[in-house]
Design an enzyme around this catalytic site. Sequence first.
Site, PDB file in Angstrom:
ATOM      1  NE  ARG A  64      -1.783  -0.382   3.775  1.00 41.86           N
ATOM      2  CZ  ARG A  64      -2.237  -0.488   4.933  1.00 41.86           C
ATOM      3  NH1 ARG A  64      -3.460  -1.078   5.496  1.00 41.86           N
ATOM      4  NH2 ARG A  64      -1.143  -1.227   5.613  1.00 41.86           N
ATOM      5  CE  LYS A 171       6.409 -18.519  14.409  1.00 44.76           C
ATOM      6  NZ  LYS A 171       6.652 -18.451  14.886  1.00 44.76           N
ATOM      7  CG  HIS A 201      13.097 -19.657  11.189  1.00 45.60           C
ATOM      8  ND1 HIS A 201      11.498 -19.184  11.289  1.00 45.60           N
ATOM      9  CD2 HIS A 201      14.315 -19.478  11.581  1.00 45.60           C
ATOM     10  CE1 HIS A 201      11.956 -18.613  12.896  1.00 45.60           C
ATOM     11  NE2 HIS A 201      13.803 -18.651  12.782  1.00 45.60           N
ATOM     12  CE  LYS A 205      17.093 -21.560  13.739  1.00 44.82           C
ATOM     13  NZ  LYS A 205      17.767 -20.474  13.780  1.00 44.82           N
ATOM     14  CD  GLU A 239      12.940 -15.173  20.507  1.00 47.26           C
ATOM     15  OE1 GLU A 239      13.749 -15.152  19.792  1.00 47.26           O
ATOM     16  OE2 GLU A 239      12.587 -15.815  20.928  1.00 47.26           O
ATOM     17  CG  ASP A 258       5.825 -16.707  18.291  1.00 46.51           C
ATOM     18  OD1 ASP A 258       6.021 -16.165  17.777  1.00 46.51           O
ATOM     19  OD2 ASP A 258       7.406 -15.355  19.442  1.00 46.51           O
ATOM     20  CG  HIS A 263      10.186 -21.883  15.791  1.00 46.58           C
ATOM     21  ND1 HIS A 263       9.586 -22.440  14.504  1.00 46.58           N
ATOM     22  CD2 HIS A 263      10.316 -20.911  16.357  1.00 46.58           C
ATOM     23  CE1 HIS A 263       9.365 -21.305  13.937  1.00 46.58           C
ATOM     24  NE2 HIS A 263       9.824 -20.122  14.910  1.00 46.58           N
ATOM     25  CE  LYS A 361       9.997 -13.427  21.721  1.00 45.47           C
ATOM     26  NZ  LYS A 361      10.538 -13.634  20.574  1.00 45.47           N
TER      27      LYS A 361
HETATM   28  C1  BG6 Z   1      10.222 -16.852  15.248  1.00 44.80           C
HETATM   29  C2  BG6 Z   1       9.670 -15.777  16.563  1.00 44.80           C
HETATM   30  O1  BG6 Z   1       9.475 -18.045  14.596  1.00 44.80           O
HETATM   31  O2  BG6 Z   1      11.257 -16.988  15.464  1.00 44.80           O
HETATM   32  C3  BG6 Z   1      10.043 -15.133  17.114  1.00 44.80           C
HETATM   33  O3  BG6 Z   1       8.379 -15.433  16.692  1.00 44.80           O
HETATM   34  C4  BG6 Z   1      11.232 -15.783  17.314  1.00 44.80           C
HETATM   35  O4  BG6 Z   1       9.294 -15.315  18.553  1.00 44.80           O
HETATM   36  C5  BG6 Z   1      12.177 -16.310  15.861  1.00 44.80           C
HETATM   37  O5  BG6 Z   1      12.319 -14.530  18.023  1.00 44.80           O
HETATM   38  C6  BG6 Z   1      13.559 -16.797  17.000  1.00 44.80           C
HETATM   39  O6  BG6 Z   1      14.302 -17.595  15.615  1.00 44.80           O
HETATM   40  P1  BG6 Z   1      15.672 -17.263  15.835  1.00 44.80           P
HETATM   41  O7  BG6 Z   1      15.812 -18.590  14.398  1.00 44.80           O
HETATM   42  O8  BG6 Z   1      16.717 -16.642  16.059  1.00 44.80           O
HETATM   43  O9  BG6 Z   1      15.540 -18.784  16.754  1.00 44.80           O
END
Ligand code: BG6
Length: 509
Positions: A64, A171, A201, A205, A239, A258, A263, A361
């Site tokens: 947009r 996701k 993702h 890895k 994290e 999340d 994951h 987190k």
């Molecule tokens: C994402 C989450 O899927 O993965 C985030 O939504 C998270 O909250 C992130 O920070 C972490 O990814 P990675 O590859 O840094 O472990």
Amino acid sequence: MSTPYVNPLRDPEDRRLPRIAGPCGMVLFGVTGDLSRKKVMPAIYDLANRGLLPPGFSLVGFARRDWADEDFANIVHDSVKQHARTEFREETWRQLAEGFRFVPGEFDDDVAFENLCRTVEELDRVRGTDGNHAFYLAIPPAFFGTVAQQLREHGLAQSDGKTWRRVVIEKPFGHDLASARELNATLEGVFAPNAVFRIDHYLGKETVQNILALRFANEMYEPIWNRGYVDHVQITMAEDIGIGSRAGYYDGIGAARDVIQNHLLQLLALTAMEEPVAFDADSLRQEKVKVRSAVRLPADIGEGTARGQYTAGWQGGRQVRGFLEEEGIPPDSRTETYAALRLSVDTRRWAGVPFYLRAAKRLPRRMTEIALIFQRAPHLPFSATDTEELGQNALVIRIQPDEGITVRFGSKVPGTAMEVRDVNMDFAYGESFTESSPEAYERLLLDVLIGDPPLFPRQEEVELGWRILDPVEDYWASHDKPDSYPAGTAGPPSTDALMARDGRAWRRL
Ligand code: BG6
């Protein structure tokens, strides 16, 4: 008799060779978001730089914004400069940027989608993309339906059998089982199931793919990879960051939806599943689905789970605010930023072996790992004082950072008559391989463009993930608010209590 020479360059099954995408392009929705700028655009550049994209590859941005093609190119340029993994090469950039186009518009704007159609046709003609296009929806899931319908109505979603059209989504795939099904019905109403590429993702890895190599390319580990030897498994995704500017997404979602639903359950599946008959999408999915169906929640969800919310604290020598003070978070939010749970896997291999999962987190540091903690030796011919400092053997798959594998075992301390203490034996990617690991998105985007599906979760897996998590979310929603933990510490007291009830402790972060 000598074996006939087979030229590996002629073997399409040879997975050691660089795979190069055929003629194609990508349309990116949501070009201004973090995902596009930090992950997707840099990965496209890195693929081009590695020579893995076709020379006529094109990238169409849709948003947009009142932008011309050059404005879009500037956005991609900045993102590449800031986030690409490989060095910036003018020549790569120039060739790639020739294929950039921008289409301004709202998602429900028919005129904009007609423009998009014309742009795609023009690219097919002038860049040779040959009718092959992936549509990457890097936008909030609430818009998936509108965009999918628009793609269908403007004839962009259908392939004619010789060309392909694929859709890529990220996701969260819904926020519970019902919404995941709804979302899927919307997408699969437009695209064939094998044209829907769901990105988790973590599966992109290198260290995650290596779980399969470690387990199934070796003979050493598999005989002890079971209840006969393993006491329990700990899967941690810690994290150090807070929620940053993602309040809109994160509030109401929380740590479990999340990252545990996707994951961490993927990591659990790869750790616990049986050997697939082949490394192809169907065989892998079959085993992952089997093991996910065997996952059980604790009988008492309150005792078998823990959750927390970070409060203000210190991180990396810096004072940081609490979750409830983050911009955009309502002061009475009950969203958890720390989630832990104990699962069991009801199979012959894993009966009685708890799998503890935790994700959060604002912990002291960033670290994702899978640790198999082994039972103690059934008998020690040493005195109790000799082995005071001997822990349990462990095999730790370090997903990130500091990627590698550690084996912890007891060793005699030199110079003592007999004292046994824990030592580590390490494999580090950086020391064993000269190649640096591609980013997860490089691998996954290339797989989308090639049409190689093993690393993409299927809907069945997504649904099983929600079946596991939904009762926990329901329980939490109907019980007290999360505990708190100061930012920079290892989590709320309830998480240690969860382990202590089982006579165990979390690995130190
Ligand atoms: C994402 C989450 O899927 O993965 C985030 O939504 C998270 O909250 C992130 O920070 C972490 O990814 P990675 O590859 O840094 O472990």
